[in-house]
Design a protein around this motif. Structure first.
Motif, PDB file in Angstrom:
ATOM      1  N   ARG A   1     -10.579   4.247 -68.483  1.00  0.00           N
ATOM      2  CA  ARG A   1      -9.979   3.251 -67.585  1.00  0.00           C
ATOM      3  C   ARG A   1      -9.617   1.953 -68.311  1.00  0.00           C
ATOM      4  N   THR A   2      -9.754   1.940 -69.618  1.00  0.00           N
ATOM      5  CA  THR A   2      -9.483   0.716 -70.368  1.00  0.00           C
ATOM      6  C   THR A   2      -8.060   0.700 -70.906  1.00  0.00           C
ATOM      7  N   PHE A   3      -7.508  -0.494 -70.962  1.00  0.00           N
ATOM      8  CA  PHE A   3      -6.175  -0.686 -71.537  1.00  0.00           C
ATOM      9  C   PHE A   3      -6.212  -0.442 -73.046  1.00  0.00           C
ATOM     10  N   SER A   4      -7.295  -0.846 -73.669  1.00  0.00           N
ATOM     11  CA  SER A   4      -7.413  -0.765 -75.132  1.00  0.00           C
ATOM     12  C   SER A   4      -7.319   0.664 -75.646  1.00  0.00           C
ATOM     13  N   LEU A   5      -7.880   1.606 -74.918  1.00  0.00           N
ATOM     14  CA  LEU A   5      -7.834   2.998 -75.350  1.00  0.00           C
ATOM     15  C   LEU A   5      -6.391   3.466 -75.467  1.00  0.00           C
ATOM     16  N   TYR A   6      -5.584   3.164 -74.477  1.00  0.00           N
ATOM     17  CA  TYR A   6      -4.189   3.607 -74.479  1.00  0.00           C
ATOM     18  C   TYR A   6      -3.363   2.820 -75.492  1.00  0.00           C
ATOM     19  N   ALA A   7      -3.690   1.546 -75.684  1.00  0.00           N
ATOM     20  CA  ALA A   7      -3.022   0.758 -76.720  1.00  0.00           C
ATOM     21  C   ALA A   7      -3.336   1.337 -78.096  1.00  0.00           C
ATOM     22  N   LEU A   8      -4.594   1.715 -78.318  1.00  0.00           N
ATOM     23  CA  LEU A   8      -4.980   2.337 -79.587  1.00  0.00           C
ATOM     24  C   LEU A   8      -4.247   3.656 -79.807  1.00  0.00           C
ATOM     25  N   ALA A   9      -4.124   4.437 -78.763  1.00  0.00           N
ATOM     26  CA  ALA A   9      -3.422   5.719 -78.886  1.00  0.00           C
ATOM     27  C   ALA A   9      -1.955   5.492 -79.253  1.00  0.00           C
ATOM     28  N   ILE A  10      -1.306   4.545 -78.585  1.00  0.00           N
ATOM     29  CA  ILE A  10       0.107   4.253 -78.862  1.00  0.00           C
ATOM     30  C   ILE A  10       0.279   3.701 -80.274  1.00  0.00           C
ATOM     31  N   LEU A  11      -0.575   2.790 -80.671  1.00  0.00           N
ATOM     32  CA  LEU A  11      -0.486   2.219 -82.015  1.00  0.00           C
ATOM     33  C   LEU A  11      -0.740   3.263 -83.100  1.00  0.00           C
ATOM     34  N   THR A  12      -1.662   4.160 -82.844  1.00  0.00           N
ATOM     35  CA  THR A  12      -1.950   5.218 -83.812  1.00  0.00           C
ATOM     36  C   THR A  12      -0.750   6.150 -83.960  1.00  0.00           C
ATOM     37  N   VAL A  13      -0.148   6.514 -82.858  1.00  0.00           N
ATOM     38  CA  VAL A  13       1.049   7.364 -82.903  1.00  0.00           C
ATOM     39  C   VAL A  13       2.180   6.630 -83.630  1.00  0.00           C
ATOM     40  N   ALA A  14       2.343   5.345 -83.354  1.00  0.00           N
ATOM     41  CA  ALA A  14       3.368   4.555 -84.041  1.00  0.00           C
ATOM     42  C   ALA A  14       3.108   4.526 -85.543  1.00  0.00           C
ATOM     43  N   GLN A  15       1.850   4.374 -85.937  1.00  0.00           N
ATOM     44  CA  GLN A  15       1.482   4.369 -87.358  1.00  0.00           C
ATOM     45  C   GLN A  15       1.846   5.697 -88.018  1.00  0.00           C
ATOM     46  N   VAL A  16       1.516   6.791 -87.358  1.00  0.00           N
ATOM     47  CA  VAL A  16       1.812   8.120 -87.900  1.00  0.00           C
ATOM     48  C   VAL A  16       3.320   8.322 -88.025  1.00  0.00           C
TER      49      VAL A  16
END
Length: 129
Positions: A52-67
């Protein structure tokens, strides 16, 4: 075509190639800390609320962007390095230029006026040596 142009401009810049991973790593660090803060309760970490946290989804998006960015840089660098090998350059020229030359001189060849084509082929042979 605009996306390819944008991609080429981004990946040709050494500043961008250095800056994007640095900014992504910093943002991932910030959101990692924020995630811990968001799931921390008086009793400790409550992992049941992590989804339910915003940070989890931000981390997922940033990780995908990094890859994705890293993959694009790798593919671009690999394509550039291919041209360091003379065999690849010769094969590339043959695959790109010869069909175009044949199409251009097709009518001259059919009508028996292939002298200009022969000159072009001789020139191409000299270039490919």
């Amino acid at each position: 075509m605009r996306i390819d142009n944008l991609k080429r401009r981004l990946l040709d810049s050494p500043t961008i190639k250095a800056l994007v991973p640095t900014l992504l790593a910093a943002a991932i660090g910030v959101f990692s800390g924020t995630l811990v803060t968001e799931i921390t309760t008086a009793q400790g970490l409550d992992w049941r609320t992590v989804h339910r946290t915003f940070s989890l989804y931000a981390l997922a998006i940033l990780t995908v962007a990094q890859v994705i960015f890293t993959r694009l840089v790798y593919e671009t660098d690999r394509d550039v390095l291919k041209f360091a090998e003379s065999e690849y350059c010769v094969a590339y020229l043959r695959s790109r230029c010869l069909p175009e030359m044949a199409a251009r001189y097709q009518e001259l060849i059919r009508s028996g006026q292939g002298g200009e084509f022969k000159k072009a082929m001789d020139e191409m042979r000299d270039v490919l040596k």
